[in-house]
Design an enzyme around this catalytic site. Structure first.
Site, mmCIF file in Angstrom:
data_model
loop_
_atom_site.group_PDB
_atom_site.id
_atom_site.type_symbol
_atom_site.label_atom_id
_atom_site.label_comp_id
_atom_site.label_asym_id
_atom_site.label_seq_id
_atom_site.Cartn_x
_atom_site.Cartn_y
_atom_site.Cartn_z
ATOM 1 N N GLY A 29 0.806 -1.214 0.000
ATOM 2 C CA GLY A 29 0.000 0.000 0.000
ATOM 3 C C GLY A 29 0.835 1.258 0.000
ATOM 4 O O GLY A 29 0.338 2.364 -0.218
ATOM 5 N N ARG A 30 2.102 1.087 0.286
ATOM 6 C CA ARG A 30 2.983 2.272 0.298
ATOM 7 C C ARG A 30 4.408 1.905 -0.085
ATOM 8 O O ARG A 30 5.331 2.688 0.133
ATOM 9 C CB ARG A 30 2.975 2.921 1.661
ATOM 10 C CG ARG A 30 3.316 1.955 2.774
ATOM 11 C CD ARG A 30 3.458 2.687 4.050
ATOM 12 N NE ARG A 30 3.498 1.757 5.164
ATOM 13 C CZ ARG A 30 3.862 2.103 6.368
ATOM 14 N NH1 ARG A 30 4.212 3.334 6.617
ATOM 15 N NH2 ARG A 30 3.868 1.220 7.333
ATOM 16 N N ARG A 84 5.418 -13.191 0.671
ATOM 17 C CA ARG A 84 4.889 -13.525 1.995
ATOM 18 C C ARG A 84 3.939 -14.711 1.914
ATOM 19 O O ARG A 84 3.451 -15.040 0.831
ATOM 20 C CB ARG A 84 4.092 -12.314 2.526
ATOM 21 C CG ARG A 84 4.898 -11.031 2.506
ATOM 22 C CD ARG A 84 4.066 -9.856 1.982
ATOM 23 N NE ARG A 84 4.927 -8.696 1.704
ATOM 24 C CZ ARG A 84 5.261 -7.787 2.598
ATOM 25 N NH1 ARG A 84 4.764 -7.853 3.808
ATOM 26 N NH2 ARG A 84 6.070 -6.802 2.277
ATOM 27 N N ASP A 101 0.637 -11.808 6.397
ATOM 28 C CA ASP A 101 1.185 -10.912 5.369
ATOM 29 C C ASP A 101 2.553 -10.382 5.779
ATOM 30 O O ASP A 101 3.235 -9.741 4.974
ATOM 31 C CB ASP A 101 0.224 -9.756 5.067
ATOM 32 C CG ASP A 101 -0.197 -9.005 6.312
ATOM 33 O OD1 ASP A 101 -0.795 -9.638 7.201
ATOM 34 O OD2 ASP A 101 0.096 -7.806 6.416
ATOM 35 N N ASN A 102 2.948 -10.641 7.015
ATOM 36 C CA ASN A 102 4.294 -10.250 7.445
ATOM 37 C C ASN A 102 5.171 -11.480 7.683
ATOM 38 O O ASN A 102 6.185 -11.400 8.376
ATOM 39 C CB ASN A 102 4.226 -9.414 8.726
ATOM 40 C CG ASN A 102 3.571 -8.061 8.496
ATOM 41 O OD1 ASN A 102 3.571 -7.544 7.379
ATOM 42 N ND2 ASN A 102 3.012 -7.486 9.537
ATOM 43 N N ASP A 115 8.943 -6.322 7.910
ATOM 44 C CA ASP A 115 7.915 -5.377 8.380
ATOM 45 C C ASP A 115 8.063 -5.057 9.854
ATOM 46 O O ASP A 115 7.308 -5.534 10.706
ATOM 47 C CB ASP A 115 6.499 -5.872 8.041
ATOM 48 C CG ASP A 115 6.146 -5.530 6.596
ATOM 49 O OD1 ASP A 115 7.059 -5.106 5.854
ATOM 50 O OD2 ASP A 115 4.984 -5.690 6.207
HETATM 51 P P1 AMP Z 1 1.970 -3.225 7.952
HETATM 52 O O1 AMP Z 1 1.256 -3.113 9.255
HETATM 53 O O2 AMP Z 1 3.024 -2.178 7.742
HETATM 54 O O3 AMP Z 1 2.459 -4.598 7.666
HETATM 55 O O4 AMP Z 1 0.862 -2.870 6.849
HETATM 56 C C1 AMP Z 1 -0.321 -3.609 6.650
HETATM 57 C C2 AMP Z 1 -0.947 -3.190 5.347
HETATM 58 O O5 AMP Z 1 -1.339 -1.818 5.368
HETATM 59 C C3 AMP Z 1 -0.055 -3.345 4.130
HETATM 60 O O6 AMP Z 1 -0.851 -3.718 3.040
HETATM 61 C C4 AMP Z 1 0.502 -1.952 3.954
HETATM 62 O O7 AMP Z 1 0.929 -1.698 2.648
HETATM 63 C C5 AMP Z 1 -0.702 -1.108 4.322
HETATM 64 N N1 AMP Z 1 -0.325 0.227 4.806
HETATM 65 C C6 AMP Z 1 0.272 0.516 5.979
HETATM 66 N N2 AMP Z 1 0.453 1.839 6.094
HETATM 67 C C7 AMP Z 1 -0.016 2.411 4.974
HETATM 68 C C8 AMP Z 1 -0.108 3.752 4.498
HETATM 69 N N3 AMP Z 1 0.321 4.779 5.207
HETATM 70 N N4 AMP Z 1 -0.656 3.934 3.281
HETATM 71 C C9 AMP Z 1 -1.105 2.911 2.554
HETATM 72 N N5 AMP Z 1 -1.058 1.635 2.946
HETATM 73 C C10 AMP Z 1 -0.519 1.377 4.141
HETATM 74 MG MG MG Z 2 3.130 -5.707 6.374
#
Ligand code: AMP
Ligand code: MG
Length: 498
Positions: free
Chosen positions: A92-93, A183, A252-253, A262
Site C-alpha cells: 500500500g505504500r 509472503r 502478510d508479514n 515489516d
Molecule cells: P503493515 O502493518 O506495515 O504490515 O501494513 C499492513 C498493510 O497496510 C499493508 O498492506 C501496507 O501496505 C498497508 N499500509 C500501511 N500503512 C499504509 C499507508 N500509510 N498507506 C497505505 N497503505 C498502508
Molecule cells: Mg506488512
C-alpha cells in the site's frame, strides 16, 4: 558533480503473471534530504556510494526519479491480521524498483517504502513517518549484525513533507533490501481465489529464488512447505534467543524466505518475561514473546492450505502429507531453539537435560525481573571453573539477582554440565561472547534517536548504528548503550506508526 547511480536490474518478479502486481511509479516528494545511507550494504550490492549520495542518487532514493532498468511495481497479497482474514492487502505504500545481484550473485529486491499511494493503499496515504523509518532502519540493521535473517535498510530519506497521523509528522522514505518480499499472504491471495495456476507460478518462482535444490525433490510443493517451515522455525529461535518481539506476526508479514520483515511495533525485551508484549494494537497479546513459535506454526499452516492442490490431486493424501509437515514444527523448532540457547550457555554438544537447564535459568530470570541481554552477557564472563581466583566474578553475577540462592544453585548445575562436556575454557567463552550480545537496539534508545531525527538531528542515530554494528564486542566509552532504561525511560507501548 552529478553521477547517475547504476543498478544492474534483472526484474524476475515483474516478468511473472501481471496478476501478482500493479505497475506503479513512486510519487515525488518536495525536498528530499538524506538521513542515512548504508555504505557497506551499497558496496555489497555493487552500487556506487558517491553516486547514491549525489543529487541524482538522492532523487532515486526519494522516489523522485527512476533508475535505468527499473520496472516499478506494487505487489498484491492478502493475509490474516491478528487472526482475521483480509482478502486483499498488498504494497500500500511500498514500490519495488527491481532486483539486483550482490557480489556473490545473490538476488535482492530494492524497494522504496513510503513512496506514495498504490492500488493497494486502501484508505492510507502511501507514506511513512520519520519515526517508523528510523526504527526500521536501526532495528533491521541491528538484526543483520546480530546474525538474524532480515530485510535490510539501504537508505532513509526525509521527504520534506508532513504526513498526517494523529498529528502532522515529518515524512520519510526507506529503501528496503530483501532476498524477496514474498509472503505467506501472497500465496493466500491466490488460494482464496482458487487461482492455482498463479500459485504454481509463484511456488516455482520461490523455489527458483530461495530453494533451488527443491526442483529435484520428489514433491516440490511439499518440500517447499517443509523448507519454509524450517526457515521460520530457525528465524523464531533467533528472535527468542535475543529477546526480540516482532509485534505483528500476521501472515502478510511472514516471509517465505524466512526473513524478519515489516518492522512495525517491534521491540527487544529489557526485563525478561515470557508474556511481554509491546504493540499498542495487540490487545489480546496474540504476538507476545512466548507465543511467537506457535504463531509461526499457524502461519505455516496457512501456507500449507494454499499449497494443498499442488501437493497431490487426491485431497486426503495431500492433507495428510501437509499435516505431517505442520505437525513437525514443535520438533524442528525445539531443535533450533536448543541449538541457539546451548550456544548462549557456552555448550557445544547436545545433552537431553539442556532444555530443562535453559528453562530453569529463564524462570529464575523472570522471578528476579532481570535484564535478558545483560544477564546472558554477564554469564559469558563467569568462569566454568569455580575456584578462588575467579570467585569475585561469581559475586558480581549473583548480585544481579534478587535472591542469590536459586541462581547460585543453577550456576552449580551449569558448571557440572560443562564438566561433563570437558570443553576448552577459552573456546567456551568465545562461543558465549559471540552468542550473547552486549548491545541490542533498546527501545528507549530508539525512541531517543527518533526524537532527535524528528528535529533533523541524525547524529544520535548514526552513533547508535555504529554501536549496533558490532554487537558482540564491548566498546570503549559506549557503556551507556548497554544499560537498561531507567524507570522514567521505560517504553510501555510501541506503535505501528502507519
Ligand atoms: P503493515 O502493518 O506495515 O504490515 O501494513 C499492513 C498493510 O497496510 C499493508 O498492506 C501496507 O501496505 C498497508 N499500509 C500501511 N500503512 C499504509 C499507508 N500509510 N498507506 C497505505 N497503505 C498502508
Ligand atoms: Mg506488512
Amino acid at each position: 558533480m552529478n553521477q547517475m547511480p547504476e543498478f544492474q536490474f534483472d526484474n524476475t518478479y515483474a516478468r511473472l503473471s501481471d496478476k501478482l502486481f500493479s505497475q506503479q511509479h513512486p510519487k515525488p516528494v518536495s525536498q528530499p534530504e538524506l538521513i542515512a545511507l548504508n555504505t557497506t550494504l551499497a558496496e555489497r550490492l555493487e552500487l556506487d556510494v558517491d553516486a547514491l549520495r549525489s543529487p541524482d542518487g538522492l532523487s532515486i532514493l526519494a522516489g523522485n526519479s527512476l533508475p535505468d532498468g527499473s520496472d516499478p511495481i506494487a505487489t498484491v497479497y492478502a493475509g490474516h491480521q491478528f487472526g482475521h482474514w483480509v482478502p486483499q492487502l498488498g504494497d500500500g505504500r511500498a514500490i519495488l524498483l527491481g532486483e539486483v545481484k550482490d557480489k556473490d550473485a545473490k538476488r535482492f529486491d530494492i524497494q522504496l517504502k513510503g513512496a506514495g499511494r498504490t492500488p493497494y493503499s486502501r484508505g492510507g496515504d502511501g507514506r511513512a513517518a520519520v519515526g517508523p523509518v528510523v526504527r526500521e532502519y536501526v532495528v533491521s540493521e541491528a538484526m543483520a549484525a546480530l546474525g538474524v535473517p532480515t530485510t535490510r535498510a539501504l537508505a532513509a530519506v526525509a521527504s520534506g513533507e508532513n504526513v498526517q497521523r494523529e498529528t502532522a509528522l515529518p515524512g520519510a522514505i526507506l529503501t528496503r533490501v530483501a532476498e524477496s518480499h514474498i509472503r505467506v499472504g501472497t500465496f493466500q491471495f491466490f488460494a482464496a481465489r482458487r487461482d492455482y495456476d498463479t500459485i504454481k507460478q509463484l511456488s516455482d518462482h520461490v523455489i527458483d529464488r530461495h530453494y533451488p535444490e527443491l526442483h529435484s525433490a520428489s514433491n516440490p510443493p511439499l518440500a517447499l512447505l517443509e523448507a519454509v517451515l524450517s526457515k521460520q522455525a530457525t528465524l523464531i529461535s533467533h528472535w527468542q534467543a535475543i529477546g526480540f518481539i516482532h509485534g505483528v506476526m500476521n501472515t502478510d508479514n511472514a516471509s517465505v524466505a524466512g526473513l524478519t520483515i515489516d518492522y512495525g511495533p517491534c521491540a527487544f525485551m529489557d526485563v525478561y518475561h515470557p508474556e511481554t508484549v509491546f504493540s499498542s494494537i495487540d490487545h489480546g497479546s496474540r504476538y507476545a514473546y512466548q507465543n511467537q513459535p506457535g504463531i509461526a506454526q499457524w502461519n505455516c499452516a496457512n501456507l500449507a492450505q494454499c499449497l494443498l492442490p499442488l501437493i497431490d490431486s487426491d485431497e486426503e493424501k495431500s492433507l495428510s502429507a501437509a499435516q505431517a509437515v505442520i505437525d513437525s514444527f514443535p520438533n524442528v523448532y525445539s531443535t533450533a531453539y536448543a541449538t541457539r540457547f546451548r550456544k548462549k550457555l557456552g555448550l557445544a554438544l547436545p545433552d537431553e537435560d539442556d532444555l530443562q537447564l535453559i528453562s530453569d535459568f529463564l524462570q529464575i530470570m523472570a522471578d528476579s525481573k532481570v535484564d535478558f541481554t545483560n544477564i546472558f552477557r554477564a554469564l559469558s564472563h563467569c568462569s566454568v571453573e569455580k575456584n578462588a581466583a575467579v570467585d569475585g566474578n561469581d559475586d558480581s553475577f549473583l548480585k544481579l539477582f534478587e535472591q542469590p540462592q536459586p541462581i547460585s544453585d543453577w550456576l552449580e548445575r551449569w558448571r557440572a554440565r560443562h564438566h561433563k562436556e570437558n570443553s576448552d575454557v577459552a573456546e567456551r567463552q568465545l562461543l558465549m561472547l559471540q552468542s550473547n550480545p552486549a548491545y541490542i537496539p533498546r527501545n528507549h534508545q530508539i525512541e531517543s534517536v527518533i526524537a532527535s531525527a524528528m528535529a533533523k538531528d541524525y547524529a544520535p542515530m548514526h552513533e547508535l548504528l555504529t554501536v549496533l554494528d558490532n554487537p558482540y564486542t564491548e566498546q570503549a566509552d559506549l557503556e551507556k548503550y548497554s544499560l537498561p532504561p531507567k524507570e522514567d525511560e521505560i517504553v510501555q507501548a510501541t506503535f505501528c506508526g502507519t
